[in-house]
Design an enzyme around this catalytic site. Structure first.
Site, PDB file in Angstrom:
ATOM      1  N   GLN A  53       0.820  -1.206   0.000  1.00 44.77           N
ATOM      2  CA  GLN A  53       0.000   0.000   0.000  1.00 44.77           C
ATOM      3  C   GLN A  53       0.858   1.262   0.000  1.00 44.77           C
ATOM      4  O   GLN A  53       2.061   1.229   0.263  1.00 44.77           O
ATOM      5  CB  GLN A  53      -0.917   0.019   1.220  1.00 44.77           C
ATOM      6  CG  GLN A  53      -0.178  -0.030   2.548  1.00 44.77           C
ATOM      7  CD  GLN A  53      -1.137  -0.138   3.723  1.00 44.77           C
ATOM      8  OE1 GLN A  53      -1.337   0.845   4.431  1.00 44.77           O
ATOM      9  NE2 GLN A  53      -1.730  -1.299   3.933  1.00 44.77           N
TER      10      GLN A  53
ATOM     11  N   HIS B 170       0.138   5.885   0.437  1.00 43.25           N
ATOM     12  CA  HIS B 170      -0.816   6.925   0.821  1.00 43.25           C
ATOM     13  C   HIS B 170      -0.579   8.164  -0.046  1.00 43.25           C
ATOM     14  O   HIS B 170       0.546   8.472  -0.411  1.00 43.25           O
ATOM     15  CB  HIS B 170      -0.660   7.259   2.300  1.00 43.25           C
ATOM     16  CG  HIS B 170      -0.706   6.057   3.179  1.00 43.25           C
ATOM     17  ND1 HIS B 170      -1.797   5.216   3.234  1.00 43.25           N
ATOM     18  CD2 HIS B 170       0.215   5.507   4.005  1.00 43.25           C
ATOM     19  CE1 HIS B 170      -1.546   4.228   4.074  1.00 43.25           C
ATOM     20  NE2 HIS B 170      -0.332   4.371   4.549  1.00 43.25           N
TER      21      HIS B 170
ATOM     22  N   GLU C 259       2.856   8.742   7.989  1.00 39.79           N
ATOM     23  CA  GLU C 259       2.737   8.010   9.258  1.00 39.79           C
ATOM     24  C   GLU C 259       4.117   7.597   9.760  1.00 39.79           C
ATOM     25  O   GLU C 259       5.048   7.410   8.983  1.00 39.79           O
ATOM     26  CB  GLU C 259       1.834   6.786   9.084  1.00 39.79           C
ATOM     27  CG  GLU C 259       2.271   5.836   7.999  1.00 39.79           C
ATOM     28  CD  GLU C 259       1.230   4.789   7.615  1.00 39.79           C
ATOM     29  OE1 GLU C 259       0.040   4.978   7.909  1.00 39.79           O
ATOM     30  OE2 GLU C 259       1.603   3.788   7.005  1.00 39.79           O
TER      31      GLU C 259
ATOM     32  N   HIS D 202       4.736   0.433   0.898  1.00 42.24           N
ATOM     33  CA  HIS D 202       5.153  -0.296   2.104  1.00 42.24           C
ATOM     34  C   HIS D 202       4.122  -1.357   2.455  1.00 42.24           C
ATOM     35  O   HIS D 202       3.013  -1.363   1.931  1.00 42.24           O
ATOM     36  CB  HIS D 202       5.359   0.668   3.289  1.00 42.24           C
ATOM     37  CG  HIS D 202       4.134   1.449   3.649  1.00 42.24           C
ATOM     38  ND1 HIS D 202       3.748   2.580   2.960  1.00 42.24           N
ATOM     39  CD2 HIS D 202       3.179   1.265   4.606  1.00 42.24           C
ATOM     40  CE1 HIS D 202       2.631   3.062   3.487  1.00 42.24           C
ATOM     41  NE2 HIS D 202       2.256   2.276   4.485  1.00 42.24           N
TER      42      HIS D 202
ATOM     43  N   ARG E 192      -4.160   0.428  -2.463  1.00 38.90           N
ATOM     44  CA  ARG E 192      -3.599  -0.918  -2.313  1.00 38.90           C
ATOM     45  C   ARG E 192      -3.133  -1.480  -3.647  1.00 38.90           C
ATOM     46  O   ARG E 192      -3.764  -1.266  -4.669  1.00 38.90           O
ATOM     47  CB  ARG E 192      -4.635  -1.859  -1.683  1.00 38.90           C
ATOM     48  CG  ARG E 192      -5.057  -1.421  -0.300  1.00 38.90           C
ATOM     49  CD  ARG E 192      -6.088  -2.356   0.330  1.00 38.90           C
ATOM     50  NE  ARG E 192      -6.462  -1.841   1.648  1.00 38.90           N
ATOM     51  CZ  ARG E 192      -7.419  -0.939   1.840  1.00 38.90           C
ATOM     52  NH1 ARG E 192      -8.094  -0.479   0.820  1.00 38.90           N
ATOM     53  NH2 ARG E 192      -7.690  -0.521   3.058  1.00 38.90           N
TER      54      ARG E 192
END
Length: 400
Positions: free
Chosen positions: A98, A100, A135, A264, A283
């Site tokens: 995935q 972001h 994140e 990642h 994804r």
């Protein structure tokens, strides 16, 4: 007005989660097969519950009614929304490959899907909100993950060492990483079988006898095949990622930061995760959830990356981990029995007790918190932590 409130998070029961770690951490009775994530924050899909004198109130509703609790800095930067989301994860089986989006990509994608009339809870929805989701994570156990593309020379070595992938090394020598990755992700089933089945057959016995090193991508291909029950006639292009991405092993206390666009996947272990308040995940395989290869190829960062490991927090002092963005900061607060720590919040802060027991005091209020219990501390609050039993807490807030 009270400065501190007990806070109850939300559990997520995704199929990749373990079954014991989070129930033990939270001291709750098991009622589900899988416990994957524990969320503390104000994301609309699973806001935490604040315990007030008048009963329970979602943190989302509380902040809408009391925006000053967020703090001046936070409101100037992020409006009247809590900008971060704190999680504890128990990764028993690999998560999807995935990445972001950036803030701009999220705003465009969210608007497009809204305009197309795709419901927010539609499984085929890619953008759940209009925010980016950088994140960071800190390992709570020996932790394995994929993180970004290896340098080209390492990818070439990895491919050349495996006869069925040698042709790919020749291909990569004359292609950009982006084009090479796109071709692999769009490969047909027969092609995936030619690449992967010889490796699977050659390494099956060694895998079953625990003879494959965990730094060996073949180990993770076999492990994922078994863990996700992937059949030989329905191979997943995501399995090829193990030969292209960095396989990273973090020890307890170490961490890593995932920037927008960096591919990642978490593979195994438990961790603390702190991110921008978003649930936008694009994804690229190894999941029963919606896979959006077209979006993935649009926004993936194909830079060659040397993973930058975040060092463990020093012992016996409150420590804020370095992060390159403004949306969040994670602090580690160890405390010994009968010791006191005083501090002041500038912005709305979530405190989560990871081990031991403490009292948290502010403005004539006093909470006793044990492992797994959390509190929301309003902005501009002077507070004191008193160690009842040795342990540590983490605090989610903004960089100062």
């Amino acid at each position: 007005m009270a400065g501190i409130y007990p806070l109850n998070g939300s559990l997520q029961y995704y199929a990749w989660g373990g079954n014991q770690y989070l129930p033990d951490f939270l001291h709750i009775t098991k009622t589900q097969a899988h416990y994957a994530e524990y969320w503390l924050g104000a994301h609309p899909s699973a806001p935490s519950q604040l315990i007030t004198a008048d009963g329970e109130l979602s943190l989302l509703d509380f902040l809408q009614q009391n925006p000053t609790a967020l703090g001046t800095q936070s409101r100037q930067l992020f409006g009247d929304n809590l900008p971060y989301l704190l999680k504890i994860l128990d990764v028993a089986n690999p998560l999807s490959i995935q990445l972001h989006p950036t803030k701009k990509q999220a705003e465009i994608g969210f608007a497009q899907e809204n305009a197309a009339g795709i419901a927010l809870n539609d499984p085929k929805r890619t953008y759940k909100d209009d925010n980016h989701k950088p994140e960071m994570m800190i390992a709570l156990s020996n932790f394995w993950l994929l993180h970004g593309f290896k340098c080209r020379a390492d990818i070439l070595d990895t491919l050349r060492q495996r006869p069925s992938l040698a042709e790919l090394a020749t291909k990569l020598a004359s292609q950009s990483l982006a084009d090479f990755y796109a071709d692999i992700m769009l490969a047909k089933q027969e092609q995936l079988a030619q690449w992967l089945l010889p490796i699977i057959d050659a390494q099956q016995k060694a895998y079953e006898q625990n003879q494959l090193a965990m730094q060996n991508p073949d180990y993770w291909v076999l492990y994922t095949l078994h863990a996700m029950k992937i059949s030989r006639d329905k191979l997943d292009a995501g399995l090829m990622s193990f030969y292209m991405f960095n396989i990273v092993n973090l020890q307890v206390g170490e961490g890593i930061f995932q920037a927008a666009g960096v591919p990642h996947a978490y593979l195994r272990g438990q961790n603390i995760e702190l991110m921008a308040c978003s649930d936008n995940v694009i994804r690229g395989g190894l999941t029963p959830k919606h896979v959006d290869i077209e979006q993935l190829l649009k926004i993936i960062d194909c830079s060659e990356i040397v993973p930058q490991i975040i060092a463990p927090a020093p012992q016996n002092q409150v420590y804020t981990y370095p992060t390159p963005i403004a949306d969040f900061a994670l602090s580690n607060m160890p405390y010994a029995k009968n010791t006191e720590i005083s501090d002041r919040t500038l912005n709305g802060t979530i405190l989560l007790v990871m081990a031991g027991e403490m009292t948290l005091e502010a403005r004539q209020q006093k909470l006793t918190l044990k492992q797994g219990q959390a509190a929301f501390i309003e902005a501009d609050t002077d507070y004191r932590v008193y160690g009842m039993q040795e342990g540590y807490a983490v605090l989610a807030g903004l960089p100062i």
